[in-house]
Design a protein around this motif. Structure first.
Motif, PDB file in Angstrom:
ATOM      1  N   VAL A 141       0.840  -1.206   0.000  1.00  0.00           N
ATOM      2  CA  VAL A 141       0.000   0.000   0.000  1.00  0.00           C
ATOM      3  C   VAL A 141       0.872   1.251   0.000  1.00  0.00           C
ATOM      4  CG1 VAL A 141      -1.576   1.405   1.400  1.00  0.00           C
ATOM      5  CG2 VAL A 141      -2.053  -1.009   1.047  1.00  0.00           C
ATOM      6  N   THR A 142       1.859   1.291   0.890  1.00  0.00           N
ATOM      7  CA  THR A 142       2.731   2.470   0.944  1.00  0.00           C
ATOM      8  C   THR A 142       3.574   2.592  -0.321  1.00  0.00           C
ATOM      9  OG1 THR A 142       4.488   1.232   2.103  1.00  0.00           O
ATOM     10  CG2 THR A 142       2.828   2.319   3.465  1.00  0.00           C
ATOM     11  N   PHE A 155      -7.697  -3.187  -0.922  1.00  0.00           N
ATOM     12  CA  PHE A 155      -6.359  -2.673  -1.193  1.00  0.00           C
ATOM     13  C   PHE A 155      -6.430  -1.347  -1.942  1.00  0.00           C
ATOM     14  CE2 PHE A 155      -2.449  -2.298  -3.641  1.00  0.00           C
ATOM     15  CZ  PHE A 155      -1.479  -2.632  -2.713  1.00  0.00           C
ATOM     16  N   ALA A 156      -7.288  -1.247  -2.955  1.00  0.00           N
ATOM     17  CA  ALA A 156      -7.403  -0.013  -3.735  1.00  0.00           C
ATOM     18  C   ALA A 156      -7.888   1.146  -2.870  1.00  0.00           C
ATOM     19  CB  ALA A 156      -8.353  -0.225  -4.909  1.00  0.00           C
ATOM     20  N   VAL A 157      -8.879   0.886  -2.017  1.00  0.00           N
ATOM     21  CA  VAL A 157      -9.373   1.938  -1.123  1.00  0.00           C
ATOM     22  C   VAL A 157      -8.268   2.389  -0.174  1.00  0.00           C
ATOM     23  CG1 VAL A 157     -11.007   2.463   0.731  1.00  0.00           C
ATOM     24  CG2 VAL A 157     -11.772   1.164  -1.262  1.00  0.00           C
ATOM     25  N   ALA A 158      -7.488   1.445   0.338  1.00  0.00           N
ATOM     26  CA  ALA A 158      -6.395   1.784   1.248  1.00  0.00           C
ATOM     27  C   ALA A 158      -5.373   2.683   0.562  1.00  0.00           C
ATOM     28  CB  ALA A 158      -5.729   0.511   1.771  1.00  0.00           C
ATOM     29  N   VAL A 159      -5.043   2.381  -0.689  1.00  0.00           N
ATOM     30  CA  VAL A 159      -4.074   3.197  -1.421  1.00  0.00           C
ATOM     31  C   VAL A 159      -4.609   4.613  -1.620  1.00  0.00           C
ATOM     32  CG1 VAL A 159      -2.873   3.501  -3.617  1.00  0.00           C
ATOM     33  CG2 VAL A 159      -3.009   1.234  -2.581  1.00  0.00           C
ATOM     34  N   ILE A 160      -5.879   4.740  -1.993  1.00  0.00           N
ATOM     35  CA  ILE A 160      -6.463   6.064  -2.219  1.00  0.00           C
ATOM     36  C   ILE A 160      -6.487   6.878  -0.933  1.00  0.00           C
ATOM     37  CG2 ILE A 160      -8.585   7.279  -2.849  1.00  0.00           C
ATOM     38  CD1 ILE A 160      -9.139   4.952  -4.809  1.00  0.00           C
ATOM     39  N   PHE A 193      -5.436  -2.870   6.399  1.00  0.00           N
ATOM     40  CA  PHE A 193      -6.368  -1.789   6.099  1.00  0.00           C
ATOM     41  C   PHE A 193      -6.558  -0.890   7.312  1.00  0.00           C
ATOM     42  CE2 PHE A 193     -10.621   0.052   5.520  1.00  0.00           C
ATOM     43  CZ  PHE A 193     -10.470   0.596   4.248  1.00  0.00           C
ATOM     44  N   VAL A 194      -6.635  -1.472   8.485  1.00  0.00           N
ATOM     45  CA  VAL A 194      -6.792  -0.674   9.708  1.00  0.00           C
ATOM     46  C   VAL A 194      -5.549   0.176   9.945  1.00  0.00           C
ATOM     47  CG1 VAL A 194      -7.094  -0.783  12.222  1.00  0.00           C
ATOM     48  CG2 VAL A 194      -8.408  -2.307  10.732  1.00  0.00           C
ATOM     49  N   GLN A 195      -4.370  -0.388   9.717  1.00  0.00           N
ATOM     50  CA  GLN A 195      -3.142   0.392   9.856  1.00  0.00           C
ATOM     51  C   GLN A 195      -3.127   1.577   8.901  1.00  0.00           C
ATOM     52  OE1 GLN A 195      -0.413   0.387  11.838  1.00  0.00           O
ATOM     53  NE2 GLN A 195      -1.373  -1.158  13.139  1.00  0.00           N
ATOM     54  N   THR A 196      -3.607   1.372   7.678  1.00  0.00           N
ATOM     55  CA  THR A 196      -3.662   2.464   6.706  1.00  0.00           C
ATOM     56  C   THR A 196      -4.630   3.551   7.160  1.00  0.00           C
ATOM     57  OG1 THR A 196      -3.228   0.861   4.936  1.00  0.00           O
ATOM     58  CG2 THR A 196      -4.035   3.031   4.282  1.00  0.00           C
ATOM     59  N   LEU A 197      -5.766   3.165   7.716  1.00  0.00           N
ATOM     60  CA  LEU A 197      -6.737   4.154   8.206  1.00  0.00           C
ATOM     61  C   LEU A 197      -6.148   4.988   9.339  1.00  0.00           C
ATOM     62  CD1 LEU A 197     -10.154   2.237   8.227  1.00  0.00           C
ATOM     63  CD2 LEU A 197      -9.338   3.951   6.598  1.00  0.00           C
ATOM     64  N   VAL A 198      -5.428   4.349  10.236  1.00  0.00           N
ATOM     65  CA  VAL A 198      -4.791   5.092  11.333  1.00  0.00           C
ATOM     66  C   VAL A 198      -3.809   6.106  10.761  1.00  0.00           C
ATOM     67  CG1 VAL A 198      -3.180   4.893  13.264  1.00  0.00           C
ATOM     68  CG2 VAL A 198      -5.095   3.299  13.067  1.00  0.00           C
TER      69      VAL A 198
END
Length: 474
Positions: free
Chosen positions: A43-44, A110-115, A166-171
């Motif tokens: 993601v990153t 995954f796509a939502v996390a990247v955006i 996904f949770v890590q990306t949201l944080v």
């Protein structure tokens, strides 16, 4: 402000975020599965690559045309903000397309996390660019420190509730957006957005858009290793590889990034006001300053690789990290000097399109090396291919930039730095047998302390320019 003082003055804004990234590796490799950590790395990787291609050129152009022209900051910022917002929409579309082309689990998630990652990053980086142009060191430090501490505290906390990437990306997104909002308030305070004369749009786009092809090639160079591993061996292999690279990359990146916070505007001002001769002397000073902090750090990281990996990573990551780390450190040196030193010349002379042209052969060399070496040697082959790619790129860039704008190479200063680093390395190597029977914490601590003390003492005796500037008398 001199280059060396600028590097040191903006250090907190760069050091803490890199330290937090390193600490998150320590936590995430222990508390979430290898597959989930590999997805978070991807993601990153995709988020940074797409941001670099679609949006970063706007921020660079803003810094280029607003630097040294206080009356134009408002007009340039307002115009750049509108263009930046448009590039975010493009970024979302590109992210969806890349996700569809990749072999990842849970592609929609995954796509939502990247955006989400890209939007939060943009919210923070645009005001940070304005703060950099304004020379607001305290503002930049506050934004970066606030973000880093928030990501660390909340990122660690949520691992006890969820092991999802996904949770890590949201944080990350929530904390980054909050820090960016504070940066917006500070950077726009006192700016008359509609006052001043901006660079004509044709000139702005003519300077900025040629950065995009270079960014595409650079993003391929920067992310091809992880994407290739994901394609060939899956996200779990990416996790093993990325953890080792992170131990090498984060210390080196934060040292090189010191040159990107305030040095870019300083160099652009020097070129505009004094021409190539003045800018060339500044660049020589930059080489000395960056070399003074990165060369001993690179040697030190390699020397303490085994105890560092044993202390910071989960046990099933250690063997891979020790294999990858020396090659990753060498890669970081080539990439850092190319990106944060030599690339400044392309911006000064407004030849950003040429940067893409000369980077393309290196990207092809890197892809060929990945195809040949990864099937044969796995993760180590991936790290070796990455090193070959960036060594080739550095050599090409060096030859081309010297033709664009000749600058003095501080060979004497670099020789003194290498000599001090050699003395330090010998000392660290000599004490290793004394700590062989102790734990990894003791081995790492002794190695770091001996390295710092011996390098400091050697530098005081040999006196490269960075030491002479702060301690002019013997």
């Amino acid at each position: 402000m001199s280059i060396v003082r600028s590097l040191i003055g903006y250090a907190p804004a760069v050091v803490l975020p890199r330290l937090v990234s390193l600490l998150l590796v320590v936590v995430l490799t222990r508390l979430i599965s290898r597959n989930e950590y590999g997805l978070y790395v991807l993601v990153t990787t995709i988020g940074e690559a797409v941001d670099a291609i679609c949006s970063n050129w706007v921020r660079i152009a803003l810094a280029r045309f607003a630097s040294g022209q206080a009356g134009a900051i408002g007009a340039e910022s307002l115009r750049s903000l509108k263009i930046h917002a448009a590039t975010l929409a493009l970024s979302a579309a590109v992210a969806v397309g890349l996700t569809a082309a990749m072999q990842v689990e849970r592609p929609v998630e995954f796509a939502v996390a990247v955006i989400v990652y890209m939007v939060a990053t943009a919210v923070l980086r645009f005001p940070s660019t304005i703060l950099s142009v304004q020379g607001d060191r305290n503002g930049i430090v506050a934004v970066e420190v606030g973000k880093a501490l928030g990501v660390l505290v909340f990122g660690v906390a949520v691992t006890w509730l969820s092991g999802s990437f996904f949770v890590q990306t949201l944080v990350f997104a929530v904390v980054t957006t909050a820090a960016g909002a504070w940066g917006w308030r500070r950077s726009w305070r006192g700016i008359a957005a509609r006052v001043g004369t901006a660079e004509p749009l044709r000139g702005f786009l003519g300077y900025g858009l040629p950065i995009v092809p270079a960014a595409i090639v650079t993003s391929v160079l920067a992310s091809s290793d992880r994407l290739w591993l994901n394609h060939s061996d899956g996200a779990a292999a990416v996790a093993l590889y990325a953890a080792g690279v992170m131990l090498a990359k984060q210390p080196m990146d934060f040292l090189f990034s010191l040159a990107g916070v305030r040095v870019f505007p300083l160099l652009m001002e020097d070129y505009e006001r004094g021409g190539p001769e003045v800018a060339g002397r500044r660049l020589s000073e930059l080489i000395s300053g960056v070399g003074f902090i990165t060369l001993p750090a690179a040697a030190g990281v390699v020397l303490v690789a085994e105890p560092m990996a044993g202390l910071l990573l989960a046990h099933d990551y250690v063997d891979a990290a020790v294999v990858v780390l020396p090659l990753a450190v060498a890669t970081a040196l080539f990439a850092g000097f190319k990106t944060f030193v030599l690339d400044q010349i392309f911006h000064m002379v407004k030849r950003n399109g040429l940067n893409a042209t000369i980077s393309l052969p290196a990207a092809l060399v890197g892809l060929a090396a990945l195809m040949l070496l990864v099937p044969r040697w796995g993760i180590w082959g991936c790290a070796l291919a990455y090193l070959i790619q960036f060594a080739f790129l550095f050599a090409t860039t060096f030859v081309v930039t010297r033709r664009l704008m000749p600058f003095p190479i501080p060979w004497g200063d670099l020789g003194r730095i290498v000599a001090a680093t050699a003395v330090m390395s010998a000392a660290v190597w000599a004490v290793r047998p004394l700590t062989a029977g102790t734990g990894v914490l003791v081995q790492l601590g002794v190695g770091v302390v001996v390295g710092i003390v011996v390098y400091g003492a050697a530098a005081l005796v040999i006196r490269p320019s960075a030491v002479a500037e702060f301690l002019p008398r013997r």
